[in-house]
Motif scaffolding. Structure first.
Motif, PDB file in Angstrom:
ATOM      1  N   TYR A 236       0.852  -1.246  -0.053  1.00  9.38           N
ATOM      2  CA  TYR A 236       0.014   0.108  -0.050  1.00  9.38           C
ATOM      3  C   TYR A 236       0.797   1.264  -0.009  1.00  9.38           C
ATOM      4  O   TYR A 236       0.580   2.319  -0.767  1.00  9.38           O
ATOM      5  CB  TYR A 236      -0.823   0.138   1.120  1.00  9.38           C
ATOM      6  N   ILE A 237       1.986   1.145   0.796  1.00  8.74           N
ATOM      7  CA  ILE A 237       2.713   2.547   1.099  1.00  8.74           C
ATOM      8  C   ILE A 237       3.436   2.760  -0.376  1.00  8.74           C
ATOM      9  O   ILE A 237       3.410   3.928  -0.844  1.00  8.74           O
ATOM     10  CB  ILE A 237       3.792   2.354   2.176  1.00  8.74           C
ATOM     11  N   ASN A 238       3.974   1.742  -1.200  1.00  8.44           N
ATOM     12  CA  ASN A 238       4.716   1.799  -2.258  1.00  8.44           C
ATOM     13  C   ASN A 238       3.384   2.509  -3.345  1.00  8.44           C
ATOM     14  O   ASN A 238       3.755   3.605  -3.945  1.00  8.44           O
ATOM     15  CB  ASN A 238       5.148   0.552  -2.832  1.00  8.44           C
ATOM     16  N   SER A 239       2.273   1.856  -3.329  1.00  3.96           N
ATOM     17  CA  SER A 239       1.514   2.458  -4.274  1.00  3.96           C
ATOM     18  C   SER A 239       0.939   3.752  -3.941  1.00  3.96           C
ATOM     19  O   SER A 239       1.046   4.697  -5.013  1.00  3.96           O
ATOM     20  CB  SER A 239       0.018   1.532  -4.337  1.00  3.96           C
ATOM     21  N   ILE A 240       0.851   4.092  -2.822  1.00  4.43           N
ATOM     22  CA  ILE A 240       0.460   5.653  -2.443  1.00  4.43           C
ATOM     23  C   ILE A 240       1.691   6.306  -2.882  1.00  4.43           C
ATOM     24  O   ILE A 240       1.300   7.638  -3.411  1.00  4.43           O
ATOM     25  CB  ILE A 240       0.174   5.716  -1.138  1.00  4.43           C
TER      26      ILE A 240
ATOM     27  N   GLU B 143      11.285  -3.335  -4.176  1.00  2.00           N
ATOM     28  CA  GLU B 143      11.385  -2.112  -3.214  1.00  2.00           C
ATOM     29  C   GLU B 143      10.171  -1.328  -3.450  1.00  2.00           C
ATOM     30  O   GLU B 143       9.715  -0.643  -2.448  1.00  2.00           O
ATOM     31  CB  GLU B 143      12.646  -1.241  -3.679  1.00  2.00           C
ATOM     32  N   ALA B 144       9.736  -1.208  -4.734  1.00  2.00           N
ATOM     33  CA  ALA B 144       8.406  -0.426  -5.027  1.00  2.00           C
ATOM     34  C   ALA B 144       7.141  -1.090  -5.406  1.00  2.00           C
ATOM     35  O   ALA B 144       6.466  -0.613  -6.135  1.00  2.00           O
ATOM     36  CB  ALA B 144       8.835   0.488  -6.199  1.00  2.00           C
ATOM     37  N   LYS B 145       7.315  -2.320  -5.114  1.00  2.00           N
ATOM     38  CA  LYS B 145       6.282  -3.405  -5.438  1.00  2.00           C
ATOM     39  C   LYS B 145       4.877  -2.839  -5.179  1.00  2.00           C
ATOM     40  O   LYS B 145       4.433  -2.672  -3.848  1.00  2.00           O
ATOM     41  CB  LYS B 145       6.263  -4.850  -4.993  1.00  2.00           C
ATOM     42  N   PRO B 146       3.819  -2.489  -6.042  1.00  2.00           N
ATOM     43  CA  PRO B 146       2.404  -2.063  -5.419  1.00  2.00           C
ATOM     44  C   PRO B 146       1.717  -3.138  -5.131  1.00  2.00           C
ATOM     45  O   PRO B 146       1.678  -4.544  -5.113  1.00  2.00           O
ATOM     46  CB  PRO B 146       1.957  -1.635  -7.065  1.00  2.00           C
ATOM     47  N   ILE B 147       0.626  -2.743  -4.439  1.00  3.47           N
ATOM     48  CA  ILE B 147      -0.274  -3.776  -3.654  1.00  3.47           C
ATOM     49  C   ILE B 147      -0.819  -4.731  -4.765  1.00  3.47           C
ATOM     50  O   ILE B 147      -1.130  -5.841  -4.447  1.00  3.47           O
ATOM     51  CB  ILE B 147      -1.584  -2.900  -2.807  1.00  3.47           C
ATOM     52  N   ALA B 148      -1.159  -4.108  -5.817  1.00  8.86           N
ATOM     53  CA  ALA B 148      -1.889  -4.967  -6.732  1.00  8.86           C
ATOM     54  C   ALA B 148      -0.900  -6.162  -7.142  1.00  8.86           C
ATOM     55  O   ALA B 148      -1.574  -7.461  -7.171  1.00  8.86           O
ATOM     56  CB  ALA B 148      -2.539  -4.468  -7.948  1.00  8.86           C
ATOM     57  N   ALA B 149       0.375  -5.779  -7.344  1.00  3.62           N
ATOM     58  CA  ALA B 149       1.199  -6.843  -7.491  1.00  3.62           C
ATOM     59  C   ALA B 149       1.563  -8.012  -6.500  1.00  3.62           C
ATOM     60  O   ALA B 149       1.427  -9.258  -6.498  1.00  3.62           O
ATOM     61  CB  ALA B 149       2.747  -6.227  -7.818  1.00  3.62           C
ATOM     62  N   THR B 150       1.270  -7.355  -5.179  1.00  2.00           N
ATOM     63  CA  THR B 150       1.312  -8.144  -4.047  1.00  2.00           C
ATOM     64  C   THR B 150       0.090  -9.394  -3.956  1.00  2.00           C
ATOM     65  O   THR B 150       0.505 -10.549  -3.796  1.00  2.00           O
ATOM     66  CB  THR B 150       1.194  -7.448  -2.699  1.00  2.00           C
ATOM     67  N   MET B 151      -1.125  -8.660  -4.242  1.00  2.00           N
ATOM     68  CA  MET B 151      -2.245  -9.436  -4.091  1.00  2.00           C
ATOM     69  C   MET B 151      -2.154 -10.565  -5.301  1.00  2.00           C
ATOM     70  O   MET B 151      -2.809 -11.606  -5.151  1.00  2.00           O
ATOM     71  CB  MET B 151      -3.423  -8.699  -4.701  1.00  2.00           C
ATOM     72  N   THR B 152      -1.656 -10.466  -6.386  1.00  3.18           N
ATOM     73  CA  THR B 152      -1.592 -11.504  -7.690  1.00  3.18           C
ATOM     74  C   THR B 152      -0.371 -12.770  -7.050  1.00  3.18           C
ATOM     75  O   THR B 152      -0.206 -13.638  -7.712  1.00  3.18           O
ATOM     76  CB  THR B 152      -1.144 -10.930  -8.805  1.00  3.18           C
ATOM     77  N   ARG B 153       0.232 -12.535  -5.934  1.00  5.60           N
ATOM     78  CA  ARG B 153       1.139 -13.289  -5.548  1.00  5.60           C
ATOM     79  C   ARG B 153       0.746 -14.167  -4.337  1.00  5.60           C
ATOM     80  O   ARG B 153       1.779 -14.284  -3.472  1.00  5.60           O
ATOM     81  CB  ARG B 153       2.704 -12.640  -5.321  1.00  5.60           C
TER      82      ARG B 153
END
Ligand SMILES: Nc1ncnc2c1ncn2[C@@H]1O[C@H](COP(=O)(O)OP(=O)(O)OP(=O)(O)O)[C@@H](O)[C@H]1O
Ligand SMILES: [Mg+2]
Lengths: 359, 267
Positions: free
Chosen positions: B64-68, B214-224
């Protein structure tokens, strides 16, 4: 305060691709005396706004120079010229209160806050805005907003000139009349140069000491309302000033005297020399009268306008307007008219032939 | 009867729209077992465990922090660059302005995937790969034209006499631009920020391609999330519910401006 002078000013806006530039202003040489009240009169598109924007520096003319008191200011930016300008449609700073709007030009010049307060209250009083001073400017009606624009234009007393570009368009007629007399009053008090653009001749004639008539990018005549009425230098001035406008009729010259149709007309003095170009005779409807011998006409229409009547006459295919007092009667048969020789003018290619005027 | 009909259609429509969101929300309060067990309208065993995982596990909340971070950078850069550009389009006529304006918009017509590879190579070459700036700048390619377009609409609604009056009243150009013009078109800036934010927040392909850790967005986290214990559906639902929150907050703040923007005919 300054005397503003235009020297050979011409201006063309960037033309659409592939077209020749058209001059919106063509060769303006004009002096605006310090403290004068001028009206700038002309039809839509003749370059009035362009001329004002050149004075205030919003536009830089393509050619020529502008001088304030003999100093060249052609390239000086607007903010350094000390000119106030009021536009046709209201411009207010939406985010500020009415008071702050009026105070804005003063504060920007670093005026002491006490004086600002005084001055703003004075102007608000004059424009009936006192009750609204604390309100947000965006909440006012169009009338009210235009009063703010006017107020912002009038609030500084140290400007070189105040320019008004048809400032009363959005104001209702009654208030219009009131505001116009206030402007005039203020001019008499402060004596700052004012240039007032309008295409309403009544407005121009009541406001100004001097009227500047423009037509297709040139100044055709500058004069007092009486001069413009009695001695129009250009047929356009004749048409535009006066109601109905001047009759402009085709003519030829025979032995120094104009001939209209088959009728020899009398004028003050004979025309010397040959004239080349389109010849016309100009006569105001006020100076046409019925007579026993003269030009035979047909009466097409009689309009009663209260104090006077306007007659539409024809001679062959030419239309002639005539103004007559209400108590005069129209001759019943074979009406004939004559033109007052003192007010009959000859125009060559739309410009007056001077010999005819000089006595 | 007529009154009833007037309400019926919108109500049904809203219910239809809300249903998946409700499903997601209710799922996020269920355990994974319950979700796999079958459909139920309300959670049988109400649990906050899914949310607890997200707020305590750095691999989750960092997403979340990265995305924001990159969304905010992108929004600020887009609006800052677009403001003067939009001003030029709205106030000046210059050679080819219409073509340039159109060309700016055509950028948006290409799918982001087209640009993924070139951006990947470029950022790798200049060591920007896997940084917030990389994603923010990549999104600018799409958001700046959009921002220019929306802002130009709002600016053209402000008469140029406002500019001229400010100059007459003694303001220089930049002073006018910052102190008067920007506050005057605040609504337009609000709307523009909203659209930039939204685009950048939901864009996944570029964001995923240009980041790794380092900058992975939340949506990417969700797909893994296919972890060792299988799909953690409850956790996914909670993460999904949370992705709606920033958008909802932004919409809440700019809702009036958006209505105005629609009224002005842009957007
Ligand atoms: N920004 C512009 N770009 C191109 N041409 C212009 C521009 N502004 C004015 N013109 C042209 O210049 C001429 C003079 O315009 P101007 O606005 O000075 O007329 P005006 O006398 O003020 O008319 P109005 O009474 O309608 O206000 C017109 O032919 C107009 O079409
Ligand atoms: Mg004008």
């Amino acid at each position: 305060m300054a005397r503003i002078r235009f020297r050979d000013v011409r201006h063309a806006y960037p033309p659409p691709k592939g077209q020749e530039p058209v001059y919106a202003l063509n060769e303006i040489n004009q002096v605006w005396e310090d403290g004068g009240a001028y009206a700038l009169l002309g039809p839509s598109g003749c370059g009035k706004t362009t001329l004002l924007n050149i004075i205030s520096g919003l536009l830089t003319p393509s050619e020529g120079e502008i001088l304030f008191d003999g100093k060249e200011v052609t390239d000086l930016p607007t903010s350094a010229r000390q000119i106030a300008q009021v536009f046709q449609f209201p411009v207010v700073y939406d985010t500020m209160s009415v008071f702050d709007n009026l105070a804005f030009p003063l504060r920007n010049r670093g005026m002491d806050e006490k004086l600002v307060q005084q001055r703003v209250e004075q102007i608000a009083e004059m424009l009936d805005l006192t009750d609204n001073l604390k309100k947000r400017a965006s909440g006012l009606t169009a009338d009210g907003k235009q009063k703010i624009s006017l107020g912002r234009g009038l609030v500084r007393s140290d400007v070189n000139a105040i320019l008004f570009d048809e400032p009363l368009t959005v104001i209702d007629p009654h208030l219009k009349w009131q505001l116009r007399s206030k402007l005039k009053e203020l001019h008499q008090q402060v004596g700052v140069t004012m240039i007032y653009v309008t295409h309403d001749q009544v407005e121009a004639l009541t406001f100004a000491e001097k009227v500047v008539v423009m037509y297709e990018g040139i100044v055709v005549q500058v004069g007092t309302p009486v001069e413009l009425f009695n001695h129009p230098r250009h047929t356009f001035v004749g048409y535009f000033i006066g109601s109905p406008g001047m009759n402009v009729l085709p003519c030829s010259i025979d032995g120094g005297q104009p001939v209209f149709g088959k009728n020899l007309l009398n004028i003050e003095s004979r025309i010397k020399g040959q004239l080349q170009g389109k010849l016309e005779v100009g006569i105001r409807p006020e100076f046409v009268e019925f007579s026993d011998d003269g030009i035979p006409v047909k009466i097409e229409k009689v309009e009663d306008l209260g104090r006077y009547q306007v007659l539409t006459l024809t001679h062959e295919s030419e239309i002639i307007k005539m103004v007559m007092a209400e108590d005069q009667t129209v001759p019943s048969e074979n009406p004939r008219i004559q033109f007052d020789p003192h007010h009959t003018k000859i125009y060559c290619d739309d410009w007056v032939v001077e010999e005819a005027v000089n006595e | 009867m007529i009154r009833f009909n007037k309400w019926l259609v919108p109500t049904l429509y809203i219910l239809f729209l809300m249903l998946p969101i409700y499903g997601l929300l209710s799922m996020s309060f269920k355990t994974t077992n319950e979700i796999l067990g079958g459909f139920s309208f309300f959670p049988q065993e109400f649990t906050l465990a899914n949310y607890k995982v997200i707020f305590t596990d750095p691999t989750w909340y960092n997403g979340y922090i990265n995305s924001i971070i990159y969304v905010v950078i992108n929004t600020l850069v887009s609006v800052t660059v677009a403001l003067p550009a939009a001003y030029a389009f709205s106030r000046y006529r210059f050679l080819g302005d219409k073509h340039l304006f159109f060309w700016l918009l055509t950028n948006r017509m290409a799918p982001p995937a087209v640009f993924a590879l070139p951006f990947f190579q470029l950022y790798s070459a200049i060591n920007l790969f896997d940084t917030h700036i990389a994603v923010a700048l990549a999104h600018c390619l799409f958001n700046i034209p959009l921002a220019v377009w929306i802002l130009e609409g709002f600016m053209s609604g402000v008469p140029k006499e406002l500019d001229e009056t400010a100059f007459l009243d003694g303001y220089s150009f930049w002073r006018f631009f910052i102190r008067i013009f920007i506050p005057t078109i605040a609504a337009g800036i609000g709307v523009t920020m909203f659209f930039c934010f939204m685009y950048s927040w939901v864009e996944l392909l570029l964001a995923k391609t240009l980041t790794s850790v380092e900058a992975k967005p939340i949506a990417a986290t969700m797909t893994r999330t296919a972890s060792s214990s299988g799909y953690e559906l409850g956790l996914l639902a909670a993460a999904g519910s949370l992705t709606i929150v920033p958008g909802a907050i932004v919409i809440y703040f700019v809702r009036n401006y958006i209505a105005k923007g629609f009224a002005l005919g842009r957007v």
